[in-house]
Design an enzyme around this catalytic site. Structure first.
Site, PDB file in Angstrom:
ATOM      1  N   HIS A  17      40.924  44.102  35.357  1.00 28.75           N
ATOM      2  CA  HIS A  17      40.503  42.961  36.164  1.00 28.75           C
ATOM      3  C   HIS A  17      39.110  42.458  35.803  1.00 28.75           C
ATOM      4  O   HIS A  17      38.703  41.382  36.235  1.00 28.75           O
ATOM      5  CB  HIS A  17      40.553  43.354  37.650  1.00 28.75           C
ATOM      6  CG  HIS A  17      40.490  42.197  38.589  1.00 28.75           C
ATOM      7  ND1 HIS A  17      41.406  41.155  38.583  1.00 28.75           N
ATOM      8  CD2 HIS A  17      39.594  41.895  39.583  1.00 28.75           C
ATOM      9  CE1 HIS A  17      41.098  40.277  39.525  1.00 28.75           C
ATOM     10  NE2 HIS A  17      39.999  40.709  40.140  1.00 28.75           N
ATOM     11  N   ASP A  28      46.830  43.352  34.451  1.00 25.40           N
ATOM     12  CA  ASP A  28      45.788  43.338  35.475  1.00 25.40           C
ATOM     13  C   ASP A  28      46.419  43.726  36.802  1.00 25.40           C
ATOM     14  O   ASP A  28      47.240  42.987  37.359  1.00 25.40           O
ATOM     15  CB  ASP A  28      45.150  41.949  35.547  1.00 25.40           C
ATOM     16  CG  ASP A  28      44.012  41.862  36.566  1.00 25.40           C
ATOM     17  OD1 ASP A  28      43.849  42.791  37.382  1.00 25.40           O
ATOM     18  OD2 ASP A  28      43.297  40.851  36.552  1.00 25.40           O
ATOM     19  N   SER A  51      37.433  36.247  39.658  1.00 26.73           N
ATOM     20  CA  SER A  51      38.115  36.812  40.823  1.00 26.73           C
ATOM     21  C   SER A  51      37.761  36.037  42.103  1.00 26.73           C
ATOM     22  O   SER A  51      38.096  34.873  42.233  1.00 26.73           O
ATOM     23  CB  SER A  51      37.780  38.302  40.936  1.00 26.73           C
ATOM     24  OG  SER A  51      38.647  38.954  41.829  1.00 26.73           O
TER      25      SER A  51
END
Length: 272
Positions: free
Chosen positions: A246, A217, A95
């Site tokens: 996620h 996601d 991320s």
């Protein structure tokens, strides 16, 4: 231990000539990699660290101005690699840290043999020709939730991000690391992350990129992985896993860990 190592709780485990560096995303800390590390220590030297602002770091070290842009995290990563005298590494970024790795590789490509980008997004906000997954009003509600009742917000946000109910171990684990953050720091970081736009820099990345993505996601739709592949400047590969959420390395380690290991061990063939 140096100042940078201590501030970021740097931990080095494993043996091997190749170095793997693991960077985590918003609301987590280095413990999010616990299922992966076990499979790396026999073959690699593994460096783990906590991003500043994580609940495991000293909040007094958090500089709101420094971390108002993603560049603050890039400086931190480069400082860690410099302090540990890392000549080059395989960087696995989840991320936020995926974008940190991309930016760091533009100025210091020699430090990265490849980047493995898990649940990565260069832009979370939608615009007229781009789907990032969030509208402006979504972010306003998110910020209001953090401001008004942080504990309640964590309880609601965790299952949304993980893609599970409150009883799942992964949701409880993410809820714990999320709640460990100081609320004002969590708000500041959420604003930095959800409002950045890394799209203009993608073409400058020349290091090979392995893009790994969940089928479903909320924070990084599959079209975002495709956008990354089309716009990154170097060699790329995309693998979409049959996972949800996620943080699949936490919620579906039986599927994700073999995929990550394969991408860590295998390099891309010539050509994009």
């Amino acid at each position: 231990m140096g100042i940078v190592e201590e501030a970021h709780n740097v931990r080095i485990v494993g043996t091997g000539n190749q170095i793997v560096v693991l960077g985590h995303g918003f609301g987590t800390d280095q413990s999010v990699w616990k299922h992966l590390v076990l499979h790396l220590v026999d073959d690699y030297r593994v460096i783990l660290y906590d991003n500043m602002g994580a609940g495991t770091t000293n909040p007094d070290y958090f500089d709101f101005e420094r971390y108002s842009t993603i560049q603050g995290f890039v400086f931190d990563l480069l400082s860690i690699l410099e302090e540990l005298q890392v000549p080059s590494c395989i960087f696995v970024g989840h991320s936020l840290s995926a974008m940190v790795g991309l930016l760091a590789s533009i100025s210091h490509p020699h430090l990265f043999t490849k980047l493995i980008l898990l649940s990565a997004s260069p832009r979370f906000l939608n615009d007229s020709e781009y789907f990032g997954g969030f509208q402006e009003e979504d972010l306003s509600q998110l910020y209001d939730g953090i401001r008004s009742n942080y504990k309640a917000w964590c309880s609601g946000f965790a299952p949304l991000v993980i893609g599970g109910d409150m009883d799942s171990v992964a949701v409880q684990e993410f809820g714990r690391t999320l709640f460990n953050m100081r609320p004002d720091i969590a708000l500041s970081l959420a604003q930095t992350i959800f409002e950045f736009d890394m799209r203009p820099i993608l073409g400058h990345v020349t290091v090979p990129c392995h893009i790994i993505q969940s089928t479903k996601d909320l924070a990084a739709p599959v079209v975002v992985a495709e956008f990354l592949q089309q716009n990154l400047g170097g060699k790329t590969i995309v693998e979409v896993m049959p996972t949800e959420g996620h943080l699949p390395q936490l919620s579906s380690p039986d599927i994700v860990i073999p995929v990550l290991l394969n991408h860590i061990r295998c390099d891309l063939a010539e050509g994009k």
